[in-house]
Design a protein around this motif. Structure first.
Motif, short mmCIF file in Angstrom:
data_model
loop_
_atom_site.label_atom_id
_atom_site.label_comp_id
_atom_site.label_asym_id
_atom_site.label_seq_id
_atom_site.Cartn_x
_atom_site.Cartn_y
_atom_site.Cartn_z
N ARG A 73 -26.25 26.97 13.31
CA ARG A 73 -24.84 27.26 12.99
C ARG A 73 -24.14 25.98 12.53
O ARG A 73 -23.39 25.99 11.55
CB ARG A 73 -24.13 27.84 14.21
CG ARG A 73 -22.73 28.34 13.90
CD ARG A 73 -22.16 29.13 15.05
NE ARG A 73 -22.29 28.40 16.28
CZ ARG A 73 -21.28 28.06 17.08
NH1 ARG A 73 -20.07 28.41 16.77
NH2 ARG A 73 -21.49 27.39 18.17
N LEU A 74 -24.39 24.86 13.21
CA LEU A 74 -23.74 23.61 12.83
C LEU A 74 -24.23 23.11 11.47
O LEU A 74 -23.46 22.53 10.71
CB LEU A 74 -23.98 22.54 13.90
CG LEU A 74 -23.36 22.82 15.27
CD1 LEU A 74 -23.77 21.74 16.27
CD2 LEU A 74 -21.85 22.93 15.18
N ASP A 79 -18.16 19.27 6.71
CA ASP A 79 -17.74 18.13 7.52
C ASP A 79 -16.42 18.37 8.25
O ASP A 79 -16.23 17.89 9.35
CB ASP A 79 -17.63 16.88 6.66
CG ASP A 79 -18.99 16.38 6.18
OD1 ASP A 79 -20.02 16.90 6.66
OD2 ASP A 79 -19.01 15.48 5.33
N ASP A 80 -15.51 19.14 7.66
CA ASP A 80 -14.20 19.38 8.27
C ASP A 80 -14.27 20.30 9.48
O ASP A 80 -13.41 20.25 10.35
CB ASP A 80 -13.22 19.97 7.25
CG ASP A 80 -12.86 18.99 6.15
OD1 ASP A 80 -13.04 17.76 6.36
OD2 ASP A 80 -12.42 19.44 5.08
N ALA A 85 -16.62 22.76 16.12
CA ALA A 85 -17.66 23.75 16.42
C ALA A 85 -18.75 23.15 17.31
O ALA A 85 -19.28 23.82 18.20
CB ALA A 85 -18.28 24.28 15.12
N ALA A 86 -19.06 21.87 17.10
CA ALA A 86 -20.07 21.20 17.94
C ALA A 86 -19.56 21.05 19.37
O ALA A 86 -20.31 21.31 20.32
CB ALA A 86 -20.42 19.83 17.34
N LEU A 127 -26.93 17.28 16.76
CA LEU A 127 -25.74 17.56 17.54
C LEU A 127 -24.90 16.30 17.69
O LEU A 127 -23.67 16.33 17.53
CB LEU A 127 -26.10 18.12 18.92
CG LEU A 127 -24.93 18.38 19.87
CD1 LEU A 127 -23.93 19.38 19.29
CD2 LEU A 127 -25.44 18.86 21.22
N LEU A 128 -25.54 15.18 17.98
CA LEU A 128 -24.82 13.91 18.06
C LEU A 128 -24.10 13.62 16.75
O LEU A 128 -22.94 13.22 16.74
CB LEU A 128 -25.80 12.78 18.40
CG LEU A 128 -25.19 11.38 18.46
CD1 LEU A 128 -24.25 11.26 19.65
CD2 LEU A 128 -26.28 10.34 18.53
N ASP A 129 -24.78 13.84 15.65
CA ASP A 129 -24.18 13.62 14.33
C ASP A 129 -22.98 14.54 14.13
O ASP A 129 -21.93 14.11 13.62
CB ASP A 129 -25.24 13.86 13.24
CG ASP A 129 -24.83 13.31 11.90
OD1 ASP A 129 -24.34 12.15 11.85
OD2 ASP A 129 -24.99 14.03 10.90
N ALA A 130 -23.08 15.79 14.53
CA ALA A 130 -21.96 16.73 14.39
C ALA A 130 -20.80 16.32 15.29
O ALA A 130 -19.63 16.38 14.88
CB ALA A 130 -22.42 18.15 14.72
#
Length: 192
Positions: A73-74, A79-80, A85-86, A127-130
């Motif tokens: 999903r992520l 990017d916005d 969401a994360a 996930l860390l990146d998100a």
């Protein structure tokens, strides 16, 4: 399979293993400990599972599947939208799988080396990146690491939040709200 739908000896083994893994760690729990907790022989336990790794893999499979769904999903978000969401997805995931988080927490590095969890490292990195809003800035990465690390600690099977005089109990909805708002503040996420 969720805890509430498990039945029979196989389900009893999984429930006993989850309790023991959470209490004494994966390494600190033997097959004999699990069999004793269930009230069966080690041979009966091995009839249902090939070993401790197989029990762990089945116990954590629903959490890994949910993490895979969140990852997908992520990946589809711009990017916005990805950071909020994360945060929401991660908080929900950890709260839904509290027992599993408790099982994993003390032994995460060693447990994630097992073949059943091969994709988890990549999903954790994404996930860390998100959470960092896909920013390479050190401040964004550190804040994301803080959220990634703190949410599981707070959600582990201890639901009491200690205060100097007495523990206070809070419900899941309030805890989810507090975690989401706190993570958003840590990440300096606007409009959350």
């Amino acid at each position: 399979m969720s805890r509430s739908t498990r039945s029979g000896t196989r389900g009893e083994i999984l429930d006993a293993a989850a309790r023991l893994f959470a209490a004494t760690g994966f390494k600190g729990t033997s097959l004999q400990d699990i069999a004793g907790e269930v009230g069966c022989s080690k041979a009966a336990l091995l009839y249902h599972f090939d070993g401790k790794d197989a029990i762990l893999a089945e116990l954590l499979a629903p959490a890994v599947e949910a993490f895979t769904t969140l990852d997908a999903r992520l990946a589809g978000l711009g990017d916005d939208d990805v950071q909020l969401a994360a945060v929401e997805g991660y908080v929900d995931l950890v709260m839904r799988f509290r027992r599993e988080v408790t099982v994993l927490y003390d032994d995460i590095p060693a447990l994630l080396q097992r073949p059943a969890f091969a994709g988890v490292h990549g999903m954790s990195d994404r996930l860390l990146d998100a959470l960092a809003a896909r920013s390479p800035a050190p401040a964004a990465r550190i804040a994301a690491l803080m959220v990634l690390s703190a949410v599981p600690v707070i959600c582990m099977e201890r639901i009491e939040i200690g205060v100097r005089t007495a523990p206070i109990m809070i419900g899941d909805d309030e805890l989810r709200s507090i975690l989401t708002r706190s993570a958003a503040r840590t990440l300096d996420l606007r409009g959350a």
